[in-house]
Design a protein around this motif. Sequence first.
Motif, short mmCIF file in Angstrom:
data_model
loop_
_atom_site.label_atom_id
_atom_site.label_comp_id
_atom_site.label_asym_id
_atom_site.label_seq_id
_atom_site.Cartn_x
_atom_site.Cartn_y
_atom_site.Cartn_z
N UNK A 217 0.79 -1.09 -0.05
CA UNK A 217 0.05 -0.01 -0.07
C UNK A 217 0.85 1.38 -0.23
N UNK A 218 2.14 1.28 0.77
CA UNK A 218 2.88 2.42 0.78
C UNK A 218 3.58 2.69 -0.56
N UNK A 219 3.72 1.60 -1.07
CA UNK A 219 4.46 1.94 -2.70
C UNK A 219 3.40 2.50 -3.65
N UNK A 220 2.13 1.87 -3.48
CA UNK A 220 1.22 2.71 -4.26
C UNK A 220 0.81 4.34 -4.04
N UNK A 221 1.00 4.37 -2.85
CA UNK A 221 0.82 5.85 -2.32
C UNK A 221 1.81 6.82 -2.86
N UNK A 222 3.19 5.91 -2.79
CA UNK A 222 4.50 6.82 -3.42
C UNK A 222 4.20 7.10 -4.78
#
Length: 133
Positions: free
Chosen positions: A1-6
């Motif tokens: 999820x953090x990668x998609x937000x980045x």
Amino acid sequence: MRILLAILLNACALGAAAFLLPGIGVDGAGRGAGELLLAYLFVGAVFGVVNAIIKPVLSLLALPITCLTLGLFTVVINAAMLLLTGWLTSFTPVHFVVDSFFWDAVLGAIIVSVVSAVLNWFVVSPATAGRER
């Protein structure tokens, strides 16, 4: 999820730079809003990979000149990352275009940095505010 937000935050920052500077943009995307959004998400992913892999090595190698210029050389490194993203996407159907180094890449790097910092402050800070105990 953090990668998609980045990736989403990178895409927004690159989109803001493309909106503000006429020399930065995306070629190869269709005219629809969905196609343009997907193109910026793809370019944001490539930009994130470049920043995660190549930028730390380049920053370490340029540490003496960065210290000598009191950190201003970081803008040149960020501009080089924009140009490298443009070069890497030239091999894909979606091309991220940066016309010139001095005005477009340097000003684009400043815009991307400011927009990324503001978006990270608004998005990441409220999410981690409850965990700072």
